[in-house]
Write a protein that holds these residues in place. Structure first.
Motif, PDB file in Angstrom:
ATOM      1  N   PRO A  33       1.279  -1.550   0.143  1.00 41.91           N
ATOM      2  CA  PRO A  33       0.171  -0.003  -0.468  1.00 41.91           C
ATOM      3  C   PRO A  33       0.697   1.453  -0.015  1.00 41.91           C
ATOM      4  O   PRO A  33       2.264   1.143   0.830  1.00 41.91           O
ATOM      5  N   THR A  34       0.409   2.137  -0.848  1.00 44.02           N
ATOM      6  CA  THR A  34       1.218   3.292  -0.652  1.00 44.02           C
ATOM      7  C   THR A  34       1.261   4.134   0.900  1.00 44.02           C
ATOM      8  O   THR A  34       1.716   5.012   1.246  1.00 44.02           O
ATOM      9  N   ARG A  35      -0.147   3.968   1.501  1.00 44.19           N
ATOM     10  CA  ARG A  35      -0.231   5.013   2.786  1.00 44.19           C
ATOM     11  C   ARG A  35       0.539   3.957   4.183  1.00 44.19           C
ATOM     12  O   ARG A  35       0.100   4.562   4.865  1.00 44.19           O
ATOM     13  N   ARG A  36       1.441   2.828   3.327  1.00 40.25           N
ATOM     14  CA  ARG A  36       1.536   2.263   4.558  1.00 40.25           C
ATOM     15  C   ARG A  36       3.418   2.912   4.522  1.00 40.25           C
ATOM     16  O   ARG A  36       4.234   2.153   3.120  1.00 40.25           O
ATOM     17  N   GLN A  37       3.843   3.097   6.147  1.00 43.75           N
ATOM     18  CA  GLN A  37       5.330   3.181   5.800  1.00 43.75           C
ATOM     19  C   GLN A  37       5.703   1.534   5.861  1.00 43.75           C
ATOM     20  O   GLN A  37       5.525   1.017   6.227  1.00 43.75           O
ATOM     21  N   SER A  38       7.299   1.738   4.638  1.00 44.74           N
ATOM     22  CA  SER A  38       8.159   0.732   4.950  1.00 44.74           C
ATOM     23  C   SER A  38       8.992   0.447   6.391  1.00 44.74           C
ATOM     24  O   SER A  38       9.566   1.335   6.209  1.00 44.74           O
ATOM     25  N   SER A  39       8.404  -0.640   6.499  1.00 49.08           N
ATOM     26  CA  SER A  39       9.621  -1.208   7.602  1.00 49.08           C
ATOM     27  C   SER A  39      11.014  -0.941   6.683  1.00 49.08           C
ATOM     28  O   SER A  39      11.040  -1.450   5.948  1.00 49.08           O
ATOM     29  N   ARG A  40      11.965  -0.859   7.520  1.00 48.11           N
ATOM     30  CA  ARG A  40      12.993  -0.882   7.131  1.00 48.11           C
ATOM     31  C   ARG A  40      13.213  -3.002   7.158  1.00 48.11           C
ATOM     32  O   ARG A  40      14.094  -3.197   5.900  1.00 48.11           O
ATOM     33  N   ALA A  41      12.890  -3.773   7.198  1.00 54.39           N
ATOM     34  CA  ALA A  41      12.941  -5.061   6.775  1.00 54.39           C
ATOM     35  C   ALA A  41      12.103  -5.191   5.704  1.00 54.39           C
ATOM     36  O   ALA A  41      12.761  -6.232   4.878  1.00 54.39           O
ATOM     37  N   LEU A  42      11.619  -4.524   5.780  1.00 53.77           N
ATOM     38  CA  LEU A  42       9.957  -5.279   4.218  1.00 53.77           C
ATOM     39  C   LEU A  42      11.243  -4.061   2.961  1.00 53.77           C
ATOM     40  O   LEU A  42      11.065  -4.620   2.080  1.00 53.77           O
ATOM     41  N   SER A  43      11.774  -3.362   3.404  1.00 53.35           N
ATOM     42  CA  SER A  43      12.916  -2.806   2.737  1.00 53.35           C
ATOM     43  C   SER A  43      13.936  -3.589   2.483  1.00 53.35           C
ATOM     44  O   SER A  43      13.952  -3.607   1.059  1.00 53.35           O
ATOM     45  N   VAL A  44      14.024  -4.416   3.073  1.00 54.06           N
ATOM     46  CA  VAL A  44      15.860  -5.352   2.692  1.00 54.06           C
ATOM     47  C   VAL A  44      15.109  -6.665   2.017  1.00 54.06           C
ATOM     48  O   VAL A  44      15.999  -7.120   1.146  1.00 54.06           O
ATOM     49  N   VAL A  45      13.932  -6.790   2.313  1.00 50.47           N
ATOM     50  CA  VAL A  45      13.431  -7.622   1.297  1.00 50.47           C
ATOM     51  C   VAL A  45      13.098  -7.273  -0.196  1.00 50.47           C
ATOM     52  O   VAL A  45      13.097  -7.646  -1.359  1.00 50.47           O
ATOM     53  N   ILE A  46      12.509  -6.294  -0.262  1.00 46.66           N
ATOM     54  CA  ILE A  46      12.284  -5.893  -1.727  1.00 46.66           C
ATOM     55  C   ILE A  46      13.366  -4.898  -2.421  1.00 46.66           C
ATOM     56  O   ILE A  46      13.508  -6.000  -3.905  1.00 46.66           O
ATOM     57  N   ASP A  47      14.392  -4.890  -1.804  1.00 52.03           N
ATOM     58  CA  ASP A  47      15.846  -4.703  -2.775  1.00 52.03           C
ATOM     59  C   ASP A  47      15.865  -6.109  -2.490  1.00 52.03           C
ATOM     60  O   ASP A  47      16.985  -6.295  -3.618  1.00 52.03           O
ATOM     61  N   ALA A  48      16.260  -7.053  -2.335  1.00 49.72           N
ATOM     62  CA  ALA A  48      16.528  -8.610  -1.544  1.00 49.72           C
ATOM     63  C   ALA A  48      15.450  -9.256  -3.552  1.00 49.72           C
ATOM     64  O   ALA A  48      16.307 -10.041  -4.165  1.00 49.72           O
ATOM     65  N   LEU A  49      14.847  -8.614  -3.842  1.00 56.95           N
ATOM     66  CA  LEU A  49      13.681  -9.369  -4.423  1.00 56.95           C
ATOM     67  C   LEU A  49      13.578  -8.264  -5.888  1.00 56.95           C
ATOM     68  O   LEU A  49      13.308  -9.073  -6.597  1.00 56.95           O
ATOM     69  N   ARG A  50      14.230  -7.623  -6.220  1.00 52.39           N
ATOM     70  CA  ARG A  50      13.938  -6.649  -7.129  1.00 52.39           C
ATOM     71  C   ARG A  50      14.374  -6.929  -8.525  1.00 52.39           C
ATOM     72  O   ARG A  50      15.836  -7.599  -7.886  1.00 52.39           O
TER      73      ARG A  50
END
Length: 302
Positions: free
Chosen positions: A277-294
């Motif tokens: 969701p655009t309105r949800r601030q992404s956690s640092r854990a989610l940021s790590v997952v996003i970067d790994a999957l990108r």
């Protein structure tokens, strides 16, 4: 002990260690007069003189020396632990819940995250396999995975895989009994292994396209599954034709266990995207997952 006593003890430690009200006051960020008042108030509450003051120096009394030896190390331990907690806070931590289809879980999420997560022991990933178009907000997922054209417009989407091509395959044992289909309409005469979608309870249509002509085939067969792995098992066993992602069958085709048909008709779809969701601030854990999957172009060559 009143809470203010802890602050007064810290003030005493600073003066006793520095041997100077001036230097201790600068270290604590208070005025020298306020620090003198704090130490006098502490001595009054304890009924003991803790510091000997002269015009040139400040030194602990016998009682002050004992207090310095006993509480000094304890406060140092507290400071060390607080620093450790701060370091822990700076490390990505927490649980990331993702809903995804089985193929994406096996072909993208698992291989990519398995390389990265060992470096982040405080991150937990929960993957829920579901072919339905799950409402990630209502179901409290941090993110979902869908093909690019299925992601809702109000979501942030990150590509995690290249475009996906589908394949129609069958085992040599199956083709020993049946002719190979030459066009999608020929599938009506074949046993086809179906996938049931939970969203509407219907069977997934096999989508084809050639020279601008699009066609959706509703096929029939003896076997229906709700995930791709048993479909692959059934097609390898010769129970019919299956419509599966190309990368899922490549090895079996290469080894001669499966054969492709209708290649010129098989469609390509926008690849998998991770969305949240655009309105949800992404956690640092989610940021790590996003970067790994990108998805990065070099992924195709690895």
């Amino acid at each position: 002990m009143p809470r203010e006593t802890f602050s007064d003890l810290l003030a005493f430690l600073a003066v006793a260690r520095e041997g100077s009200f001036t230097r201790a006051a600068a270290q604590l960020g208070v005025s020298q007069s306020a620090l003198s008042h704090t130490i006098r108030a502490l001595e009054t509450r304890l009924g003991l003189r803790l510091l000997s003051r002269t015009t040139r120096s400040v030194s602990p009394t016998e009682a002050g020396e004992r207090l310095l030896r006993t509480i000094g190390p304890r406060f140092e331990e507290i400071e060390v632990e607080l620093a450790a907690l701060s370091e822990f806070r700076d490390k990505p931590a927490g649980t990331v819940r993702i809903t995804t289809a089985e193929h994406a879980a096996n072909s993208v999420l698992w291989p990519k995250l398995a390389k990265v997560l060992p470096n982040y022991p405080d991150i937990k990933v929960e993957i829920s396999v579901d072919y339905g178009l799950t409402d990630i907000v209502a179901q409290r997922f941090d993110a979902g995975v869908r093909l690019g054209d299925q992601v809702e417009k109000d979501m942030i989407a990150v590509r995690i895989a290249p475009d996906m091509r589908m394949a129609v395959v069958g085992a040599p044992a199956y083709f020993a009994k049946r002719p190979r289909p030459q066009k999608p309409q020929d599938l009506a005469a074949h046993d086809c292994i179906n996938l049931r979608l939970p969203t509407h309870g219907s069977l997934m249509a096999w989508e084809f396209e050639r020279k601008g002509q699009e066609l959706k085939a509703r096929v029939e067969g003896q076997w229906v599954f709700n995930s791709s792995s048993p479909m692959l098992r059934a097609v390898l066993a010769g129970f019919g034709l299956a419509y599966l992602p190309d990368d899922m069958v490549q090895r079996h085709v290469r080894e001669g266990h499966l054969e492709r048909v209708l290649e010129s008709w098989c469609s390509t779809f926008p690849g998998y995207h991770l969305y949240y969701p655009t309105r949800r601030q992404s956690s640092r854990a989610l940021s790590v997952v996003i970067d790994a999957l990108r998805y990065r172009k070099r992924d195709e060559d690895s």
